[in-house]
Design a protein around this motif. Sequence first.
Motif, PDB file in Angstrom:
ATOM      1  N   SER A  99       0.835  -1.206   0.000  1.00 13.66           N
ATOM      2  CA  SER A  99       0.000   0.000   0.000  1.00 13.66           C
ATOM      3  C   SER A  99       0.869   1.255   0.000  1.00 13.66           C
ATOM      4  N   GLU A 100       0.255   2.359  -0.334  1.00 12.79           N
ATOM      5  CA  GLU A 100       0.966   3.639  -0.307  1.00 12.79           C
ATOM      6  C   GLU A 100       1.446   3.954   1.114  1.00 12.79           C
ATOM      7  N   THR A 101       0.651   3.594   2.104  1.00 13.20           N
ATOM      8  CA  THR A 101       1.039   3.853   3.499  1.00 13.20           C
ATOM      9  C   THR A 101       2.303   3.091   3.868  1.00 13.20           C
ATOM     10  N   LEU A 102       2.342   1.821   3.501  1.00 11.73           N
ATOM     11  CA  LEU A 102       3.521   1.017   3.790  1.00 11.73           C
ATOM     12  C   LEU A 102       4.715   1.516   2.981  1.00 11.73           C
ATOM     13  N   ALA A 103       4.494   1.875   1.720  1.00  9.42           N
ATOM     14  CA  ALA A 103       5.577   2.395   0.885  1.00  9.42           C
ATOM     15  C   ALA A 103       6.174   3.666   1.500  1.00  9.42           C
ATOM     16  N   LYS A 104       5.321   4.562   1.969  1.00  5.45           N
ATOM     17  CA  LYS A 104       5.818   5.799   2.604  1.00  5.45           C
ATOM     18  C   LYS A 104       6.609   5.490   3.862  1.00  5.45           C
ATOM     19  N   SER A 105       6.141   4.531   4.657  1.00  3.00           N
ATOM     20  CA  SER A 105       6.873   4.142   5.862  1.00  3.00           C
ATOM     21  C   SER A 105       8.245   3.572   5.504  1.00  3.00           C
ATOM     22  N   MET A 106       8.280   2.760   4.463  1.00  2.00           N
ATOM     23  CA  MET A 106       9.553   2.179   4.035  1.00  2.00           C
ATOM     24  C   MET A 106      10.512   3.274   3.577  1.00  2.00           C
ATOM     25  N   LEU A 107      10.007   4.245   2.831  1.00  2.00           N
ATOM     26  CA  LEU A 107      10.852   5.347   2.372  1.00  2.00           C
ATOM     27  C   LEU A 107      11.294   6.225   3.543  1.00  2.00           C
TER      28      LEU A 107
END
Length: 121
Positions: A99-107
């Motif tokens: 998800s975009e939320t997980l992607a942002k957290s990873m970044l």
Amino acid sequence: MKLHKCDVQIIQADTRYSNGKNTEKTYFLVHAEQRLSCFDYQQSEYAGKALALERLAQGEHPDSFLVKGVRSVVIDEKCAADADFFFLKNVVLVDPIVSETLAKSMLNDRLKVHLEELVIQ
């Protein structure tokens, strides 16, 4: 990283060099079993699309065949069950969907993960 809706198991790996010496870092395997039926057969681009659409139009269930040669993925977000990390069911695709939320957290956590944006319906 904050909590996300991910059905994964994290298993510590026993890693060694070819000479048998343990590696300096500790590594883990991320095992994810969650496969969701949210692939948009109409909007995605893949090999054999015309045949797949014909089979679906004849009432055949997507579980009876696999989609291969995927060039672009469109997912139906309503069918993604708010999951933050999953694989597509009945689609031969090595990479998980995040998800975009997980992607942002990873970044934000500066994880070196290559991410590509998908089209969402």
